[in-house]
Design a protein around this motif. Structure first.
Motif, short mmCIF file in Angstrom:
data_model
loop_
_atom_site.label_atom_id
_atom_site.label_comp_id
_atom_site.label_asym_id
_atom_site.label_seq_id
_atom_site.Cartn_x
_atom_site.Cartn_y
_atom_site.Cartn_z
N VAL A 152 -58.19 -13.27 33.52
CA VAL A 152 -59.75 -13.22 32.37
C VAL A 152 -59.30 -14.64 31.17
CG1 VAL A 152 -59.77 -12.12 29.70
CG2 VAL A 152 -59.58 -11.06 32.54
N ALA A 153 -57.86 -15.17 31.05
CA ALA A 153 -57.72 -16.26 30.72
C ALA A 153 -57.74 -17.23 30.80
CB ALA A 153 -55.78 -16.29 30.55
N GLN A 154 -57.81 -17.29 32.60
CA GLN A 154 -58.66 -18.57 33.67
C GLN A 154 -60.21 -18.71 33.32
OE1 GLN A 154 -57.65 -18.22 37.50
NE2 GLN A 154 -58.18 -20.85 37.52
N ALA A 155 -61.36 -16.94 33.26
CA ALA A 155 -62.47 -17.61 32.84
C ALA A 155 -62.63 -18.17 31.19
CB ALA A 155 -62.46 -16.09 32.98
N LEU A 191 -58.35 -15.17 21.37
CA LEU A 191 -58.56 -15.55 20.29
C LEU A 191 -59.04 -16.59 20.63
CD1 LEU A 191 -59.21 -16.17 17.62
CD2 LEU A 191 -56.96 -17.09 17.16
N MET A 192 -60.48 -16.85 20.25
CA MET A 192 -61.12 -18.25 20.93
C MET A 192 -61.79 -18.80 19.72
SD MET A 192 -65.21 -18.84 23.34
CE MET A 192 -63.69 -19.10 24.41
N ILE A 193 -61.29 -20.09 19.23
CA ILE A 193 -61.54 -20.88 18.33
C ILE A 193 -63.27 -21.46 18.20
CG2 ILE A 193 -60.99 -22.12 15.80
CD1 ILE A 193 -58.07 -21.29 17.02
N CYS A 194 -64.23 -21.63 17.60
CA CYS A 194 -65.74 -22.27 17.75
C CYS A 194 -65.61 -23.30 16.62
CB CYS A 194 -66.42 -21.16 17.60
SG CYS A 194 -66.21 -20.00 19.47
N GLN A 195 -65.97 -24.26 16.90
CA GLN A 195 -65.71 -25.38 15.51
C GLN A 195 -67.45 -25.42 15.76
OE1 GLN A 195 -62.98 -28.59 14.58
NE2 GLN A 195 -62.30 -27.28 16.42
N ASN A 196 -68.10 -25.90 14.75
CA ASN A 196 -69.40 -26.31 14.35
C ASN A 196 -70.48 -25.45 15.29
OD1 ASN A 196 -71.70 -27.67 13.72
ND2 ASN A 196 -71.47 -29.56 15.03
N ALA A 197 -70.05 -23.87 14.78
CA ALA A 197 -70.09 -22.36 15.14
C ALA A 197 -70.74 -21.50 14.17
CB ALA A 197 -70.15 -22.13 16.78
N ASP A 198 -72.15 -21.75 13.84
CA ASP A 198 -72.57 -20.55 13.32
C ASP A 198 -72.13 -19.32 14.36
OD1 ASP A 198 -74.65 -20.08 14.31
OD2 ASP A 198 -76.19 -21.24 13.41
N LEU A 201 -72.59 -15.76 18.77
CA LEU A 201 -72.47 -13.76 19.12
C LEU A 201 -72.64 -14.40 20.50
CD1 LEU A 201 -72.59 -11.18 18.68
CD2 LEU A 201 -74.56 -11.42 17.71
N MET A 202 -74.11 -15.29 20.54
CA MET A 202 -74.21 -15.81 21.69
C MET A 202 -73.72 -15.75 23.45
SD MET A 202 -78.08 -17.95 20.84
CE MET A 202 -78.21 -18.70 22.63
N ALA A 203 -72.44 -16.64 22.73
CA ALA A 203 -70.54 -17.19 23.28
C ALA A 203 -70.57 -15.86 23.71
CB ALA A 203 -70.53 -18.27 22.70
N ALA A 204 -70.09 -14.93 22.79
CA ALA A 204 -69.35 -13.75 23.09
C ALA A 204 -69.97 -12.86 23.95
CB ALA A 204 -69.39 -13.24 21.98
N SER A 253 -64.98 -21.07 30.12
CA SER A 253 -66.79 -20.99 29.73
C SER A 253 -65.95 -21.71 27.87
CB SER A 253 -66.26 -19.31 29.81
OG SER A 253 -65.91 -18.93 28.64
N ALA A 254 -65.31 -22.26 27.56
CA ALA A 254 -65.33 -22.46 26.44
C ALA A 254 -65.79 -23.69 26.27
CB ALA A 254 -63.85 -22.87 25.72
N ARG A 255 -66.24 -23.66 25.41
CA ARG A 255 -67.15 -25.03 25.09
C ARG A 255 -65.42 -26.69 25.17
NH1 ARG A 255 -70.61 -24.97 20.03
NH2 ARG A 255 -68.58 -24.23 19.05
N ARG A 256 -66.44 -27.55 25.07
CA ARG A 256 -65.65 -28.16 24.97
C ARG A 256 -64.53 -28.55 23.55
NH1 ARG A 256 -66.74 -35.51 25.45
NH2 ARG A 256 -64.30 -35.70 25.44
#
Length: 632
Positions: free
Chosen positions: A522-525, A545-552, A557-560, A529-532
């Motif tokens: 799961v961690a590898q996936a 936890l995933m931190i998404c900078q400059n993402a509304d 939600l689309m990323a989730a 899939s995370a953005r840069r």
């Protein structure tokens, strides 16, 4: 630490003026905007240019260059702009003053290099905001300037008494009933610098006596301040004192994970920036040679015999030269090179690197004094033992020889016994130099090992051993930095809290080894899939936890949903069977009502709880206190 009103000061103290004072006052208000600060800063073109330059420096980030003052303020943050305006204002005002014994320009030169060093080391260690600590480094010893301004005559006397026997702070307390550290802390507090920064500044000259808990942020910050001060001390030190200051720097650099080469490259880069900022602020900066040259004088080539020395003899009289060569090479067994004048001797010295030079005072072309000065002007020549042959023993000649850098002298005609005695002293010096070089090599090796160990420890302390992802500590640090950046830039910030569904059932059915393998997959996936610009960490157990900078919120939600579907499609081997798993996700974005990053995580946690309550394998969002779940 004393408050400013409790310190007995009768004269004027350094204080911000004009535009800096206006910015300082505006930053005390909670409703001040970047546009209002920019409007004031525009009235001072020099300050505006410095803010833009600082915002575009490497420490400010890798974003596009800014050209507008308001963009520079947004990038730096109001707190940093306030501190920079304060520092630049004081630099401009106090380039000179009434205290004859106080070197104002050297003080600011030292402060500037300390500021740059603190900013750089802060960026390397991630202890705080580098731009804010630049201003702290610039103002960390402002108490010295305050005492020179308030007590010009008395402080001149105190500086005259300063020496290795007693510290400057002890002398200041004895004669002025306060010291520069107390006064620095009181002034910085009065100007609105946070106490979390003021207290380490107060203790930075003696960090081991600070009482801070080892490993805490104040502990790390006070030692970083001390390291920055020692770099600044090296920058303004006299040429003959520089090599003696490098041993401590090697050890201090090792403590923050820098080996000898990395520390040297960092200091060389700091010196380059020091010169650039010195031109901008009209502050002198010394022409410091490369750190590798300062810290490691060249090692002389090994001699054939342990007692033999490489001796260069410069003598224009053939008879004297022949006699000395016979005694030195034959009777005493040294390796002797001969030259008929100073220029030939200098060329031989560059080629052969002698340990001892014996030179006649008077020779055609270049005499012994000129040869001595030429050798002492080089780094490698400063380690040579110089003996001057003098026709008489007048005090003037002897004094002039020692001023030229000579270590010893011999009267002509040379007495063989006296020559032998002088060479014994020279041999002792050469042996001490060799021992010093061995110690320096061992110290470099120790510092390199310490740097490697610290980097390994830091990596281990910030990494989850099972998955290889950053751990909770690293994740919270990354979130705090992303929160601060979003506050400055106004860009959106979102957090995704993810939990592996029915993970306990997997452990109970297949064993903990299979459960660990599920977490790794799961961690590898998630990482792939995370953005840069996204950051992923394992909080503990089966939570990520995933931190998404400059993402509304919509983008988050689309990323989730993309992550949820990807994990749902995984097939993980468990012996002969395949395990299918899923995740539940809580999504939240930064809102004006949220006070800090913890509020953002708590909102995502509430959304995650709702997703699990709604049946798992789904995403749920938090919006203005309301929870909404996507259908499976």
């Amino acid at each position: 630490m004393k408050k400013l009103e409790n310190i007995a000061i009768t004269g004027e103290l350094p204080s911000p003026k004009g535009v800096a004072l206006a910015i300082l006052e505006m930053c005390r208000r909670d409703d001040t905007t970047a546009a209002e600060i920019a409007h004031i800063a525009h009235t001072d073109p020099a300050l505006a240019g410095r803010l833009i330059r600082h915002a575009n420096s490497a420490a400010a980030g890798n974003g596009r260059p800014v050209v507008a003052v308001v963009d520079a303020i947004l990038r730096l943050g109001l707190g940093t702009v306030r501190n920079l305006a304060l520092g630049f204002s004081l630099v401009d005002q106090y380039q000179n003053g009434p205290c004859d014994g106080f070197d104002y320009r050297t003080f600011w030169s030292h402060s500037l290099l300390m500021a740059l060093a603190l900013q750089k080391f802060c960026a390397l260690t991630h202890i705080g905001q580098p731009d804010e600590l630049f201003a702290c480094g610039l103002l960390s010893r402002i108490g010295c300037l305050a005492l020179a301004t308030a007590y010009p005559a008395e402080y001149t006397n105190v500086l005259g008494l300063n020496g290795p026997e007693r510290t400057l702070t002890d002398l200041e307390q004895e004669h002025l009933q306060t010291d520069h550290n107390e006064l620095s802390a009181a002034l910085l507090t009065d100007w609105g610098i946070p106490g979390a920064l003021v207290e380490p500044i107060y203790h930075h000259e003696n960090p081991d006596a600070s009482g801070f808990s080892e490993g805490s942020r104040p502990y790390r910050l006070v030692h970083l301040l001390y390291l920055a001060k020692r770099v600044a001390d090296l920058g303004v030190a006299a040429e003959n004192e520089r090599s003696g200051r490098t041993a401590e720097l090697l050890l201090l650099g090792g403590r923050i994970g820098l080996n000898c080469e990395e520390l040297g490259a960092t200091i060389d880069e700091l010196v380059r920036q020091w010169h650039e900022w010195g031109e901008l602020l009209k502050i002198p900066a010394s022409a410091l040679p490369p750190f590798a040259q300062v810290s490691a004088p060249p090692r002389p080539a090994e001699s054939g015999s342990p007692a033999a020395l490489r001796v260069l003899l410069a003598e224009d009289d053939p008879a004297t030269r022949s006699m000395l060569e016979t005694v030195l090479g034959g009777a005493l067994g040294h390796s002797v090179m001969c030259a008929g004048d100073g220029r030939e001797a200098l060329a031989l010295a560059i080629e052969a690197m002698p340990q001892i030079v014996i030179a006649d005072w008077k020779m055609p072309g270049m005499g012994g004094l000129e040869l001595s000065r030429a050798l002492r002007a080089t780094e490698w020549g400063q380690t040579i033992y110089l003996i001057m042959l003098i026709g008489g023993e007048s005090e003037d000649e002897v004094g002039e020889a020692f001023e030229a850098g000579v270590d010893d002298f011999l009267a002509k005609p040379v007495d063989v016994r006296t020559l032998h005695t002088r060479l014994r002293a020279a041999r002792h010096y050469v042996q001490l130099l060799a021992a010093w070089e061995r110690d320096r090599a061992q110290l470099k090796h120790f510092a390199a090992e310490l740097a490697i160990s610290n980097r390994r420890l830091e990596h281990a302390a910030m990494t989850d051993l099972l998955t290889g992802l950053p751990n909770r500590r690293a994740g919270m640090t990354a979130l705090a930095k992303a929160w601060s950046a979003a506050n400055r830039s106004g860009q959106p910030l979102s957090a995704l809290l993810l939990d592996v569904d029915h993970f306990k059932r997997i452990n109970d059915s297949h064993g903990h080894a299979i459960g660990d393998n599920v977490l790794r997959e799961v961690a590898q996936a998630l990482q792939h899939s995370a953005r840069r610009d996204d950051s992923v960490c394992r909080l503990g157990g089966e939570e990520f936890l995933m931190i998404c900078q400059n993402a509304d919120l919509k983008s988050a939600l689309m990323a989730a949903e993309r992550l949820r579907r990807m994990i749902e499609g995984l097939r993980i081997k468990a012996g002969g069977a395949l395990i299918q798993t899923s995740i539940s996700i809580g999504v939240a974005s930064r809102e004006t009502a949220m006070a800090d990053a913890d509020d953002l995580v708590n909102a995502a946690d509430r959304a995650l709880y709702q997703a699990k309550q709604a049946g798992r394998n789904r995403s749920c969002i938090y919006v203005q206190g309301q929870l909404r779940c996507n259908p499976h």
